[in-house]
Scaffold this active site. Structure first.
Site, PDB file in Angstrom:
ATOM      1  N   ASP A 164       1.651   2.977  -0.043  1.00 47.61           N
ATOM      2  CA  ASP A 164       2.607   3.404   0.964  1.00 47.61           C
ATOM      3  C   ASP A 164       3.992   4.375   0.344  1.00 47.61           C
ATOM      4  O   ASP A 164       5.234   3.821   0.347  1.00 47.61           O
ATOM      5  CB  ASP A 164       3.368   2.070   1.466  1.00 47.61           C
ATOM      6  CG  ASP A 164       2.307   1.251   2.271  1.00 47.61           C
ATOM      7  OD1 ASP A 164       1.583   1.841   2.824  1.00 47.61           O
ATOM      8  OD2 ASP A 164       2.710  -0.136   2.329  1.00 47.61           O
ATOM      9  N   GLU A 189      -0.756   1.105  12.379  1.00 42.57           N
ATOM     10  CA  GLU A 189       0.711   0.666  11.515  1.00 42.57           C
ATOM     11  C   GLU A 189       0.993   1.868  10.824  1.00 42.57           C
ATOM     12  O   GLU A 189       0.615   2.961  11.018  1.00 42.57           O
ATOM     13  CB  GLU A 189       0.305  -0.521  10.459  1.00 42.57           C
ATOM     14  CG  GLU A 189      -0.549  -0.270   9.554  1.00 42.57           C
ATOM     15  CD  GLU A 189      -1.020  -1.266   8.479  1.00 42.57           C
ATOM     16  OE1 GLU A 189      -0.498  -2.530   8.940  1.00 42.57           O
ATOM     17  OE2 GLU A 189      -1.814  -1.338   7.777  1.00 42.57           O
TER      18      GLU A 189
END
Length: 321
Positions: free
Chosen positions: A36, A200
């Site tokens: 991420d 997501e």
């Protein structure tokens, strides 16, 4: 089109796939353990990369290609948010507003809906300068239709309006207006796939007349233990809108709230499960897509995920890597 790993027949797809997706550009120095990622370039030309783990790990480099060097944790004492997971922070997103830098982060545990999006502030980006401001007010629990993780800040161009886009599984991706340090108003849904809720990690990027909603779809993690069925691993999708509040549609005109999404980057060659993406307008290179991925020549463990980036071409009206 996605490669089926471990099947001999899938190997014949590699030449075709290599034409569909570009390989990641060069990365030197510390390029693994970059789940991420979120990047930003400071005024002096130093690049900063923030990533999940290590209480938000900070790496810096003189160039987007590196060499990347570990500098420490953004929040070495963890978060002040009183929820499980406040010592294991996820999904950083860094943004500059005026002369301040804001770092959004997630407090949660895997598979839990008891989550919150926190925020820290710095004037320099350096490790040791971040002040934890606690919760933004964006929180979730099992009574709500969303999960409060993976926050991303976007400004409505030409205004003082800021929005935080967030969400993971449950009923998809939502958005709420923020100051940018606190929530204002109620969250509303901007993307959802009722047939496959595994979406997501939203990122919103303004280019030309459109706001592009990038998101990750599929299974993100644990590939070394249990890889998902072919085509169900992480991949990067996009929808767009002329308004920052939507509605967002894909290239075929399908609503992003009803399963819409155009593939931007999927598994190909030795790249597997790219996602956790961000988009950044680099002052030298122009728009770039950055993400983490598994290099199948190295290994499938979460800690082996590498930092990848590519330039994006928007000339067709849709992002092409």
């Amino acid at each position: 089109m996605v490669q089926t790993w471990g099947m001999v027949g899938a190997l014949s797809l590699l030449p075709c796939l290599s034409h569909v997706h570009a390989l990641p550009e060069q990365c030197l120095g510390v390029c693994v353990n970059s789940h991420d990622p979120s990047i930003i370039r400071r005024g002096d030309g130093t690049y900063f990369r923030f990533s999940t783990g290590g209480r938000i790990a900070i790496h810096t480099a003189p160039n987007i290609t590196g060499p990347w060097t570990y500098r420490g944790a953004a929040l070495p004492g963890g978060s002040s948010i009183n929820l499980p997971g406040n010592q294991d922070l996820w999904a950083p997103d860094v943004a500059q507003v005026g002369n301040q830098y804001y770092l959004y982060y997630s407090v949660s545990t895997f598979g839990s809906q008891n989550s919150a999006i926190g925020i820290a502030r710095s004037t320099s980006l350096d490790a040791g300068t971040w002040t934890d401001l606690g919760s933004t007010g964006v929180v979730s629990n099992p009574s709500l239709p969303y999960n409060a993780i993976d926050g991303n800040l976007v400004n409505e161009e030409g205004t003082s309006n800021y929005f935080l886009t967030f969400g993971s599984f449950w009923q998809g991706i939502h958005r709420v207006r923020v100051t940018p340090t606190k929530q204002h108003g109620s969250p509303y849904q901007v993307a959802f796939d009722p047939r496959d809720p595994a979406i997501e990690g939203p990122t919103v990027f303004k280019n030309g007349e459109f706001y592009y909603l990038f998101f990750s779809k599929g299974s993100c993690c644990g590939y070394d233990r249990n890889r998902p069925p072919a085509g169900k691993e992480y991949r990067i999708m996009v929808c767009r809108s002329t308004s920052p509040v939507g509605p967002f549609v894909d290239k075929q005109g399908r609503s992003c709230r009803d399963g819409g999404g155009t593939l931007v980057l999927g598994s190909h060659d030795w790249v597997y499960g790219p996602g956790g993406q961000g988009v950044y307008r680099d002052p030298v290179l122009g728009p770039i897509l950055y993400y983490h991925y598994v290099d199948t020549r190295i290994g499938f463990a979460d800690g082996q995920k590498k930092f990848g980036w590519n330039r994006i071409n928007f000339s067709s009206g849709w992002p092409v890597v």
